[in-house]
Design an enzyme around this catalytic site. Structure first.
Site, short mmCIF file in Angstrom:
data_model
loop_
_atom_site.label_atom_id
_atom_site.label_comp_id
_atom_site.label_asym_id
_atom_site.label_seq_id
_atom_site.Cartn_x
_atom_site.Cartn_y
_atom_site.Cartn_z
N PRO A 1 0.79 -1.23 0.00
CA PRO A 1 0.00 0.00 0.00
C PRO A 1 0.82 1.28 0.00
O PRO A 1 1.87 1.36 0.64
CB PRO A 1 -0.82 -0.10 1.29
CG PRO A 1 -0.14 -1.14 2.11
CD PRO A 1 0.49 -2.08 1.15
N ASN A 2 0.32 2.23 -0.74
CA ASN A 2 0.85 3.60 -0.85
C ASN A 2 2.11 3.70 -1.70
O ASN A 2 2.57 4.82 -1.98
CB ASN A 2 1.08 4.23 0.54
CG ASN A 2 -0.19 4.30 1.35
OD1 ASN A 2 -1.17 4.87 0.89
ND2 ASN A 2 -0.21 3.70 2.53
N ARG B 1 5.16 10.98 -2.45
CA ARG B 1 4.85 10.68 -1.05
C ARG B 1 6.12 10.83 -0.21
O ARG B 1 7.11 10.13 -0.43
CB ARG B 1 4.37 9.24 -0.99
CG ARG B 1 4.27 8.65 0.38
CD ARG B 1 4.20 7.13 0.29
NE ARG B 1 3.98 6.58 1.60
CZ ARG B 1 4.32 5.36 1.97
NH1 ARG B 1 4.90 4.54 1.11
NH2 ARG B 1 4.10 4.95 3.18
N TYR C 1 11.37 8.69 1.12
CA TYR C 1 11.36 7.65 0.08
C TYR C 1 12.03 8.07 -1.22
O TYR C 1 12.15 7.25 -2.13
CB TYR C 1 9.92 7.21 -0.19
CG TYR C 1 9.24 6.62 1.03
CD1 TYR C 1 9.69 5.42 1.58
CD2 TYR C 1 8.18 7.27 1.65
CE1 TYR C 1 9.08 4.88 2.71
CE2 TYR C 1 7.57 6.74 2.78
CZ TYR C 1 8.03 5.54 3.30
OH TYR C 1 7.44 5.01 4.42
N ASN D 1 8.01 -5.66 -1.26
CA ASN D 1 8.01 -4.55 -0.32
C ASN D 1 6.58 -4.48 0.21
O ASN D 1 5.70 -3.91 -0.44
CB ASN D 1 8.40 -3.23 -1.00
CG ASN D 1 8.44 -2.09 0.00
OD1 ASN D 1 7.96 -2.21 1.13
ND2 ASN D 1 9.01 -0.96 -0.40
N ALA E 1 3.41 -0.88 4.74
CA ALA E 1 2.92 -0.88 6.13
C ALA E 1 2.42 -2.26 6.57
O ALA E 1 2.41 -2.57 7.77
CB ALA E 1 1.82 0.16 6.30
N GLU F 1 12.80 -9.48 0.95
CA GLU F 1 11.98 -8.37 1.48
C GLU F 1 12.78 -7.08 1.32
O GLU F 1 13.95 -7.02 1.71
CB GLU F 1 11.69 -8.63 2.97
CG GLU F 1 10.93 -7.49 3.66
CD GLU F 1 10.75 -7.74 5.16
OE1 GLU F 1 11.26 -8.77 5.67
OE2 GLU F 1 10.14 -6.88 5.82
N HIS G 1 12.79 -2.78 1.83
CA HIS G 1 12.24 -1.51 2.29
C HIS G 1 13.14 -0.40 1.77
O HIS G 1 14.37 -0.48 1.90
CB HIS G 1 12.18 -1.44 3.82
CG HIS G 1 11.30 -2.50 4.39
ND1 HIS G 1 9.93 -2.40 4.39
CD2 HIS G 1 11.59 -3.71 4.93
CE1 HIS G 1 9.42 -3.51 4.91
NE2 HIS G 1 10.40 -4.32 5.24
N ARG H 1 13.61 4.45 12.10
CA ARG H 1 12.37 5.23 12.11
C ARG H 1 11.55 4.94 13.37
O ARG H 1 12.09 4.51 14.37
CB ARG H 1 11.60 4.94 10.82
CG ARG H 1 12.43 5.31 9.57
CD ARG H 1 11.67 5.08 8.29
NE ARG H 1 10.47 5.93 8.23
CZ ARG H 1 9.47 5.75 7.36
NH1 ARG H 1 9.54 4.74 6.50
NH2 ARG H 1 8.44 6.55 7.35
#
Ligand code: DQA
Length: 150
Positions: free
Chosen positions: A15-16, A23, A28, A79, A82, A103, A105, A112
């Site tokens: 998502p996103n 964003r 990012y 990825n 969230a 995986e 990110h 963070r």
């Protein structure tokens, strides 16, 4: 010469990530998801591989796609965004995939907020890359290319 595996790598974005480039660019970066698609495809091509590149904002759709990888893909780059931090269902779907799993990110989730420090996915991923920016996708493709040939 190495034989080209018939099956593509499945690249799944959660998502996103459709908003990449606009964003939170300070977190990012400015590359768009199309840019990430292009760089992932180009790096895979260097290894004689193809990618099946997807993005969804919906957990169930992501799970359906992960299940497809059981038979239709050589490996998975994910990825989960969230959902990394919340979804046991995505973790369980990946655990049922007997393929190499990376995986990724874009940001360093460990630097963070505390709620990002744990990923349910990491325990079922073979490799975890965080904080390399979108370059992490290319690094993951390099690893997957070697893994699918083993
Ligand atoms: C992310 C990190 C997650 O915590 C966040 O929810 C994302 C993107 C990353 O690529 O850095 O959406 O997975």
């Amino acid at each position: 010469m190495t034989a080209t595996p018939a099956l593509p790598l499945l690249v799944i974005n959660g998502p996103n990530l459709n908003l990449l480039g606009t964003r939170e660019p300070e977190v990012y970066g400015t590359a768009t998801l199309d840019d990430v698609h292009a760089l992932t495809e180009a790096r895979a091509a260097e290894h004689g591989l193809t990618v099946d590149f997807r993005q969804s904002n919906h957990e169930g759709e992501l799970i359906d796609w992960i299940q497809e990888a059981r038979t239709s893909h050589a490996g998975v780059l994910i990825n989960p965004a969230a959902y990394s931090h919340t979804s046991i269902a995505i973790r369980d779907a990946l655990a049922a995939v007997d393929r190499p799993i990376a995986e990724v990110h874009i940001s360093n989730i460990h630097r963070r907020e505390a709620f990002r420090h744990h990923s349910h996915v990491s325990a079922v991923a073979d490799v975890v890359i965080a904080g390399a920016g979108v370059q992490g996708y290319a690094l993951a493709v390099d690893w997957l290319a070697a893994a699918v040939r083993r």
